[in-house]
Design a protein around this motif. Sequence first.
Motif, PDB file in Angstrom:
ATOM      1  N   ALA A  68     -29.440 -63.504   7.429  1.00 27.37           N
ATOM      2  CA  ALA A  68     -29.184 -63.628   5.847  1.00 27.37           C
ATOM      3  C   ALA A  68     -30.188 -64.188   5.131  1.00 27.37           C
ATOM      4  N   ASP A  69     -30.479 -63.675   3.961  1.00 29.53           N
ATOM      5  CA  ASP A  69     -31.278 -64.447   3.069  1.00 29.53           C
ATOM      6  C   ASP A  69     -30.572 -65.616   2.015  1.00 29.53           C
ATOM      7  N   VAL A  70     -29.352 -64.932   1.739  1.00 28.39           N
ATOM      8  CA  VAL A  70     -28.567 -65.957   0.627  1.00 28.39           C
ATOM      9  C   VAL A  70     -26.945 -65.920   1.022  1.00 28.39           C
ATOM     10  N   PHE A  71     -26.200 -66.928   0.798  1.00 28.16           N
ATOM     11  CA  PHE A  71     -24.939 -67.061   1.080  1.00 28.16           C
ATOM     12  C   PHE A  71     -23.867 -67.218  -0.070  1.00 28.16           C
ATOM     13  N   PHE A  72     -23.012 -66.749  -0.483  1.00 22.37           N
ATOM     14  CA  PHE A  72     -22.184 -66.838  -1.473  1.00 22.37           C
ATOM     15  C   PHE A  72     -21.082 -67.595  -0.887  1.00 22.37           C
ATOM     16  N   HIS A  73     -20.239 -68.518  -1.259  1.00 21.65           N
ATOM     17  CA  HIS A  73     -18.998 -68.978  -0.708  1.00 21.65           C
ATOM     18  C   HIS A  73     -17.952 -69.021  -1.974  1.00 21.65           C
TER      19      HIS A  73
END
Length: 312
Positions: A68-73
Amino acid sequence: MRRVVITGATSFIGSAVSRVLLDRGCQVYALVRPESAARKMLPTHPNFHEVTCDLADTKKWVGDIGSADVFFHFAWEGPGANGRADPDLQKKNVRLAVGCMHGAAELKAKRFLFSGSQAEYGAVFDRIMPEELPCHPVLEYGKGKVAVCQEATELMPRLGIEYVHMRFFSVYGPNDHPYTLVPSCIRCFLKGETIPLSECKNKWNFLHVEDAAEAAVRLAECKLESPVTIVNVAGTDTRRLKDFVEEIHRLAGGRGECAYGARHSTERPVDNWPDISRLQRLTGWSPRVTFEQGISGLIAMEREEMDGGKNR
């Protein structure tokens, strides 16, 4: 930013962020609990991929996604009053967030964005709130969000991932929790009922969920000034809470009553007066939906729901 992982995709803000990411052409991988009853919030799109898993089972979801490039939590259990006051539940939420940080590192993500809260600041009165303002949270919920920020500040530079801690202020809009102030006022006024309120003399700030989602995605795309960045995510319209309530009352047709002072608290109402200069400097973002536009849209939706109920 092509491959994005998101937790809490069924949540109020998380679902809106998912839609913006899909509009950007991203491949979106949503980590969803197998027992989730909110799957109706998930978008239907060829680039949207539901990854059914226990959030704590990092090995499984990392293997399912690969990279993945970006992780939103956004995932955070216990949004209601009881959950927000539960220290054990909040500690569990912190552990899951830290686990997601390690999972993001295994996915080789470049940036991790976490959904913080205005509750982190605690009891603030009569002053603007920049990100540098010391945090003295009162609720266990706010303490948990602060704990995540502290953990990330130590951990993420060692993992080689940029970290953005988004402190959301009062977000409203479609699919908001029905017990929050805005939908409660709209329902009461349209029914011609009286709503019990505090004196509503404290400062407040509202942001439409579509604007909140756009701001979050821009924070995933922009160039940061520091590898660990705390950002207030709020609107540009700060005024007395009573002014917002009166505007809702007017837009709903002036029916019903506002019982100011009917709800009592032993604590002085806090002010929400955010400084969003950092958000605007980093992203060039500004809200597009005025409070009047947002409330008018919600009133139309509520009227349609009420009329539909009469016809069923």
